[in-house]
Design a protein around this motif. Structure first.
Motif, PDB file in Angstrom:
ATOM      1  N   GLU A   1       0.815  -1.347   0.145  1.00  0.00           N
ATOM      2  CA  GLU A   1       0.208  -0.070   0.066  1.00  0.00           C
ATOM      3  C   GLU A   1       0.898   1.445  -0.049  1.00  0.00           C
ATOM      4  OE1 GLU A   1      -0.197  -2.303   2.515  1.00  0.00           O
ATOM      5  OE2 GLU A   1      -1.840  -3.462   1.432  1.00  0.00           O
TER       6      GLU A   1
ATOM      7  N   GLN B   1       0.464   5.361  10.024  1.00  0.00           N
ATOM      8  CA  GLN B   1       0.582   5.292   8.615  1.00  0.00           C
ATOM      9  C   GLN B   1       1.496   4.363   8.095  1.00  0.00           C
ATOM     10  OE1 GLN B   1      -2.152   6.084   7.066  1.00  0.00           O
ATOM     11  NE2 GLN B   1      -3.145   7.096   8.986  1.00  0.00           N
TER      12      GLN B   1
ATOM     13  N   TYR C   1      -4.793   5.875   5.371  1.00  0.00           N
ATOM     14  CA  TYR C   1      -5.264   4.715   4.707  1.00  0.00           C
ATOM     15  C   TYR C   1      -6.503   4.893   4.277  1.00  0.00           C
ATOM     16  CZ  TYR C   1      -0.570   2.239   5.425  1.00  0.00           C
ATOM     17  OH  TYR C   1       0.560   1.950   5.669  1.00  0.00           O
TER      18      TYR C   1
ATOM     19  N   GLN D   1      -7.444  -0.187   1.356  1.00  0.00           N
ATOM     20  CA  GLN D   1      -6.212  -0.572   1.942  1.00  0.00           C
ATOM     21  C   GLN D   1      -5.908  -1.013   3.307  1.00  0.00           C
ATOM     22  OE1 GLN D   1      -4.605   3.634   1.265  1.00  0.00           O
ATOM     23  NE2 GLN D   1      -3.530   2.997  -0.289  1.00  0.00           N
TER      24      GLN D   1
END
Ligand code: ATP
Ligand code: MG
Length: 401
Positions: free
Chosen positions: A28, A61, A207, A211
Motif C-alpha cells: 500500500e 500510517q 489509509y 487498503q
C-alpha cells in the motif's frame, strides 16, 4: 482447577499482532517506498550521501515500518554492491523523549559511544557528535523518528545535514531522514532548516478502507487460525479504522482485541460483535487515559466543547468556546481564566487527541484561525468524564442547558 485454563482456537501466532512486528512487505506504500528509495539512491549510484528527507503523515500510517523495512533492504544492497565500495552506518533514533536539539545530540553521542556528554556546553556536545561521526563509516544516515517533539528548537536538523559543507566533517558524510506525525511541524521549522532537511518530502496519506482491508488480510493469515474469523470481521475492522483516523495501528488493535474477546468468551469464532465491542473498549480506554490527568481548567474547557458539540455548534471558534466556558464557570462557581489561556488548554486537549483542531482560512484579510470540535465519541466521553474523579459532577445537565 487453575484460572488459566486457556484453550487457543483463535490465534495461530499472536506476536504478529504486536506493535513491533515488522511486516515483510508494504504494497500500500509503494509510491512512498519508491520515493524513499530514490532519496537513498545516490549511495548505490555513486557512493555519496543520500538526500536529506522529511517524512510526514498522521499516526499509524506505516512511516516507521516503511523506513525499517526499506533500510534493511538498502543496507543489504550496499553490502552486496559491485558498483560502489562504501561503508554505511545507519543510526535509528526516536526523539520521542527529547524536547531540544541539545538532548538529541547528547543521546546520539551516547547511543553511538556509550558516553553521554550531557552538561557540557552546546558547542562542545556538537563537536563530540562530529568527532564521533568522523570515526564511523563513509556515510552515516541518521533516522530521527518523532522529531516533532523538539518543536522550534530545530538546530540539529540544520547542523547535521550541513556539517560537511560547514567544515565540521572531512572524511564522512552525514544525512538525516526526519519523521514526524505533526502536520504543522514543517511550518514551525525555521526557513533554513526547512531548506536543508526537506530536500525530499514524502507524505503518507491516511489509509483508505480497502487498503486497511488488505493490510489486515495479510496479518490475519499469519496471526489467526484458518476459519477463526467470520466473514465480515476484516471489512468491519477496516471500515471502523478508516472512518476514524485511517490508522493501520488502530485497525490491527481492533482485530487483536476482537480476537482476545472471542478467546476469553471461549468462542471458536471472532464475530462482528467482537469487533464492535473491541472498538468501544479501545475508544473508552483512550479517552480514560486522556482524561486521567486533566486539570480543572482543562476539564472546564473540555466541557465547553462538549456543550457546543451537543448543540451542533462545531467546529467552533476559540471565542465561541470561551463564551461557553465562562458560562460554565459561572454555573459551577469556578474561577475563569483569560481567553488566551483557554486557547492553550484547547491545544493541550488536541495534543492528547480528545479534541480536533481545524485550521480555517478566513480569506486574505482574516488570515487563518482555529476551530475546535470533539475528536472522541460524545456519549462515551461524557460517560467517562462523569465517572472520573474530576471536580465537576453532573456534567450532563450543564451541557444540556
Ligand atoms: N502497509 C502496511 N502493511 C502492513 N502493516 C502496516 C502497514 N502500514 C502500517 N502497518 C503496521 O501498522 C502499525 C503502525 O505503523 P507505524 O508504526 O509504521 O506507523 P507510523 O506512521 O510510524 O505512526 P506514528 O506516527 O504513530 O509513529 C505497525 O504495526 C505497522 O507494522
Ligand atoms: Mg512511527
Amino acid at each position: 482447577m487453575s484460572r488459566f485454563q486457556v484453550s487457543n482456537e483463535i490465534f495461530k501466532d499472536e506476536s504478529v499482532l504486536f506493535e513491533d512486528w515488522v511486516p515483510e512487505d508494504l504494497p500500500e506504500r509503494k509510491r512512498e517506498l519508491d520515493a524513499i528509495e530514490n532519496a537513498l539512491n545516490p549511495v548505490l549510484r555513486s557512493g555519496v550521501a543520500p538526500h536529506n528527507t522529511f517524512i510526514y503523515g498522521k499516526t499509524g500510517q506505516g512511516k516507521t515500518a516503511s523506513i525499517e523495512y526499506l533500510l534493511y533492504e538498502f543496507t543489504t544492497a550496499v553490502e552486496e554492491s559491485d558498483e560502489v565500495n562504501v561503508g554505511v552506518d545507519v543510526i535509528n533514533y526516536s526523539c520521542a523523549q527529547d524536547t531540544s536539539s541539545y538532548t538529541v545530540v547528547c543521546n546520539l553521542v551516547n547511543k553511538i559511544t556509550g558516553h553521554n556528554p550531557n552538561g557540557h556546553p552546546k558547542k562542545k556536545v556538537f563537536e563530540e557528535l562530529y568527532s564521533t561521526i568522523e570515526e564511523m563509516d563513509d556515510i552515516v544516515i541518521f533516522v530521527l523518528d518523532e522529531i516533532d517533539t523538539i518543536g522550534a528548537d530545530d538546530e540539529i536538523l540544520y547542523e547535521l545535514p550541513r556539517a560537511r559543507a560547514n567544515g565540521y566533517l572531512e572524511d564522512t558524510w552525514a544525512s538525516v531522514i526526519g519523521i514526524s506525525n505533526d502536520f504543522d511541524f514543517q511550518g514551525k521549522l525555521s526557513p533554513k532548516t526547512k531548506d536543508t532537511l526537506c530536500e525530499e518530502e514524502i507524505h503518507f496519506k491516511p489509509y483508505s478502507a480497502p487498503q486497511l482491508r488488505s493490510i489486515l488480510q495479510r496479518r490475519v493469515e499469519k496471526a489467526f487460525h484458518e476459519d477463526a474469523l467470520s466473514e465480515n470481521v476484516i471489512p468491519l475492522a477496516a471500515a471502523l479504522a478508516a472512518q476514524d483516523k485511517g490508522s493501520a495501528r488502530q485497525a490491527i488493535r481492533y482485530l487483536y482485541k476482537a480476537g482476545e474477546l472471542a478467546s476469553s468468551d471461549g468462542s471458536q469464532l471472532v464475530t462482528e460483535q467482537h469487533v464492535r465491542d473491541a472498538e468501544e473498549l479501545i475508544e473508552r480506554q483512550a479517552i480514560q487515559k486522556g482524561i486521567r490527568d486533566l486539570t480543572t481548567q482543562d476539564t472546564l474547557t473540555l466541557v465547553a466543547v462538549l456543550s457546543l458539540e451537543v448543540d451542533g455548534d462545531v467546529p467552533a471558534r476559540t471565542r465561541a468556546v470561551y463564551s461557553e466556558y465562562t458560562d460554565i464557570c459561572n454555573v459551577v462557581d469556578a474561577d475563569s481564566i483569560a481567553m488566551r489561556r483557554v486557547r492553550d488548554h484547547l491545544q493541550d486537549l488536541a495534543m492528547i487527541g480528545i479534541i480536533d483542531e481545524h485550521e480555517h482560512d478566513s480569506g486574505v484579510r482574516g488570515g487563518t484561525h482555529y476551530r475546535w470540535g470533539l475528536a472522541t465519541d460524545l456519549g462515551t466521553t461524557i460517560e467517562v468524564l462523569e465517572q472520573s474523579p474530576n471536580r465537576i459532577k453532573d456534567i450532563t445537565p450543564i451541557i444540556n442547558q
